[in-house]
Design a protein around this motif. Sequence first.
Motif, mmCIF file in Angstrom:
data_model
loop_
_atom_site.group_PDB
_atom_site.id
_atom_site.type_symbol
_atom_site.label_atom_id
_atom_site.label_comp_id
_atom_site.label_asym_id
_atom_site.label_seq_id
_atom_site.Cartn_x
_atom_site.Cartn_y
_atom_site.Cartn_z
ATOM 1 N N ALA A 160 3.510 31.796 -18.025
ATOM 2 C CA ALA A 160 3.946 30.446 -18.392
ATOM 3 C C ALA A 160 5.124 30.008 -17.525
ATOM 4 O O ALA A 160 5.168 28.868 -17.032
ATOM 5 C CB ALA A 160 4.328 30.405 -19.873
ATOM 6 N N GLU A 161 6.078 30.893 -17.306
ATOM 7 C CA GLU A 161 7.250 30.553 -16.502
ATOM 8 C C GLU A 161 6.903 30.460 -15.017
ATOM 9 O O GLU A 161 7.452 29.622 -14.297
ATOM 10 C CB GLU A 161 8.352 31.592 -16.727
ATOM 11 C CG GLU A 161 8.959 31.559 -18.117
ATOM 12 C CD GLU A 161 9.819 30.317 -18.341
ATOM 13 O OE1 GLU A 161 10.018 29.527 -17.406
ATOM 14 O OE2 GLU A 161 10.293 30.137 -19.479
ATOM 15 N N GLU A 184 10.278 31.451 -30.671
ATOM 16 C CA GLU A 184 10.962 30.631 -29.670
ATOM 17 C C GLU A 184 10.787 29.136 -29.952
ATOM 18 O O GLU A 184 10.437 28.353 -29.058
ATOM 19 C CB GLU A 184 10.459 30.973 -28.263
ATOM 20 C CG GLU A 184 10.789 32.387 -27.815
ATOM 21 C CD GLU A 184 12.283 32.631 -27.677
ATOM 22 O OE1 GLU A 184 12.954 31.827 -27.011
ATOM 23 O OE2 GLU A 184 12.789 33.629 -28.253
ATOM 24 N N GLN A 191 4.595 31.694 -34.909
ATOM 25 C CA GLN A 191 5.313 31.048 -33.817
ATOM 26 C C GLN A 191 6.691 31.680 -33.627
ATOM 27 O O GLN A 191 7.358 32.043 -34.599
ATOM 28 C CB GLN A 191 5.455 29.553 -34.089
ATOM 29 C CG GLN A 191 4.129 28.802 -34.035
ATOM 30 C CD GLN A 191 4.312 27.301 -34.143
ATOM 31 O OE1 GLN A 191 5.287 26.819 -34.681
ATOM 32 N NE2 GLN A 191 3.352 26.565 -33.607
ATOM 33 N N TYR A 200 4.226 35.205 -21.411
ATOM 34 C CA TYR A 200 5.503 34.582 -21.064
ATOM 35 C C TYR A 200 5.707 34.462 -19.556
ATOM 36 O O TYR A 200 6.052 33.383 -19.054
ATOM 37 C CB TYR A 200 6.650 35.364 -21.689
ATOM 38 C CG TYR A 200 8.016 34.951 -21.174
ATOM 39 C CD1 TYR A 200 8.570 33.717 -21.523
ATOM 40 C CD2 TYR A 200 8.750 35.785 -20.329
ATOM 41 C CE1 TYR A 200 9.824 33.336 -21.039
ATOM 42 C CE2 TYR A 200 9.994 35.404 -19.853
ATOM 43 C CZ TYR A 200 10.525 34.184 -20.206
ATOM 44 O OH TYR A 200 11.747 33.806 -19.729
ATOM 45 N N ASN A 203 -1.416 30.850 -25.992
ATOM 46 C CA ASN A 203 -0.158 30.321 -25.469
ATOM 47 C C ASN A 203 -0.320 29.543 -24.172
ATOM 48 O O ASN A 203 0.512 28.683 -23.863
ATOM 49 C CB ASN A 203 0.827 31.478 -25.259
ATOM 50 C CG ASN A 203 1.342 32.049 -26.567
ATOM 51 O OD1 ASN A 203 1.522 31.327 -27.540
ATOM 52 N ND2 ASN A 203 1.568 33.353 -26.602
ATOM 53 N N ARG A 229 7.314 27.555 -29.109
ATOM 54 C CA ARG A 229 6.765 27.540 -27.747
ATOM 55 C C ARG A 229 5.668 28.580 -27.568
ATOM 56 O O ARG A 229 4.707 28.366 -26.829
ATOM 57 C CB ARG A 229 7.875 27.796 -26.729
ATOM 58 C CG ARG A 229 7.382 27.680 -25.283
ATOM 59 C CD ARG A 229 8.450 27.980 -24.266
ATOM 60 N NE ARG A 229 7.903 27.902 -22.930
ATOM 61 C CZ ARG A 229 8.436 28.457 -21.867
ATOM 62 N NH1 ARG A 229 9.569 29.142 -21.987
ATOM 63 N NH2 ARG A 229 7.874 28.355 -20.677
ATOM 64 N N PHE A 230 5.817 29.737 -28.228
ATOM 65 C CA PHE A 230 4.842 30.812 -28.108
ATOM 66 C C PHE A 230 4.386 31.269 -29.487
ATOM 67 O O PHE A 230 5.105 31.142 -30.472
ATOM 68 C CB PHE A 230 5.438 32.016 -27.359
ATOM 69 C CG PHE A 230 5.804 31.737 -25.928
ATOM 70 C CD1 PHE A 230 4.820 31.695 -24.948
ATOM 71 C CD2 PHE A 230 7.117 31.495 -25.571
ATOM 72 C CE1 PHE A 230 5.149 31.429 -23.632
ATOM 73 C CE2 PHE A 230 7.463 31.233 -24.259
ATOM 74 C CZ PHE A 230 6.478 31.192 -23.285
#
Length: 373
Positions: free
Chosen positions: A220-221, A173, A171, A217, A248, A176-177
């Motif tokens: 996800a954003e 962050e 893991q 990433y 993720n 989160r990821f």
Amino acid sequence: MPAGQTDPALETLLLPFADVLLSWPGEGGALFLRAREGWPLHQQALPGLVCAQSFRADALALEQAGFTLVDDEADDGRRYPLVMVLPPRQREESRALFARAIARTAPGGRVLACVENNEGARSAQDDLARIAGAVANLSKNKCRVFWTAPLQGAADPALAAQWATLDAPRQIEGGRFTSRPGVFAWDRIDPASKLLVSHLPADLAGRAADLGAGFGYLTAELLARCPGINTVDLFEAEARALTLARANLAGQQSRAALDFRWHDVTAGVGSGVYDVIVTNPPFHTQGRADRPDIGRRFIAVAAEALKPGGRLWLVANRHLPYEAVLSETFGNVRTVAQSDGFKIVEAIKAMPTRTPSPDTRAAGKAALRRGRY
């Protein structure tokens, strides 16, 4: 490898056989980890060779050359009298690969590896020696090839067991990821991607693609910031990264339709399919030199894949020469921001030019004659 390209590490890897310092195994075949296709593999018969490669373009080239591919992380219990390795640059990943190579070696077998000098050849040789015992070596083509004595397992089993898990997913962050060594920007959010995310407008909508998706990433954003996005296709050439992206984004499957594609973007991703594309394109391959041609190809592929009026959001190092291909392939291009050595670009695909029908042209001429224009 493509015509005109050289691969000094691959060529040097096979020198011990050409120089009769080693003999190709008569039975049991050989396993080639991080294998790459190229003419050195066709200079002599290599019976029983099977290859492992997680990067799509290299894997496809090996398949097209007729080699059998296996998953190097899925141990099927088979052991080989020879395991060859082209270690990656990232050291934790490289050490884990050496440990796996020894674990896949049959009793009395050898591990053979090669690294370019400017990519850490001596350090890699020392690492293999730490867990396998003394190694022999040969230098040529600005590379070092090195190999073990016949093995009966690891010389330092405890260290080998420790190294085998060095590239395990973990893991980042704050949880989160999930990421792992060897994946691009594996232990942090890449600052260029973070800058791109900070400028994504909330009105992006429809079907999207993430070109070079990494561990997920940007997708996800994009889903978090743009409620109108209903579908995302993630294209990623590195299978290890794509597996992480699946994990993720597992909680986002109810938010949008997600499709994870192990794919080389430079081969194209479709025509007129997407409303939105986001990308932080790569600009390196095996070496350290800039390869802006890769980013330019990503831009050309994005232009082809977008629908008319579709929007590309791109981040790149400021010095990379992408402006010409952006101007050639998009109708409207603007630099949104420049910061910390990066540039954010929005490019909108031009709408098709409509050719007036014969009736429309005739009506226009009649109106002109009547003095309406």
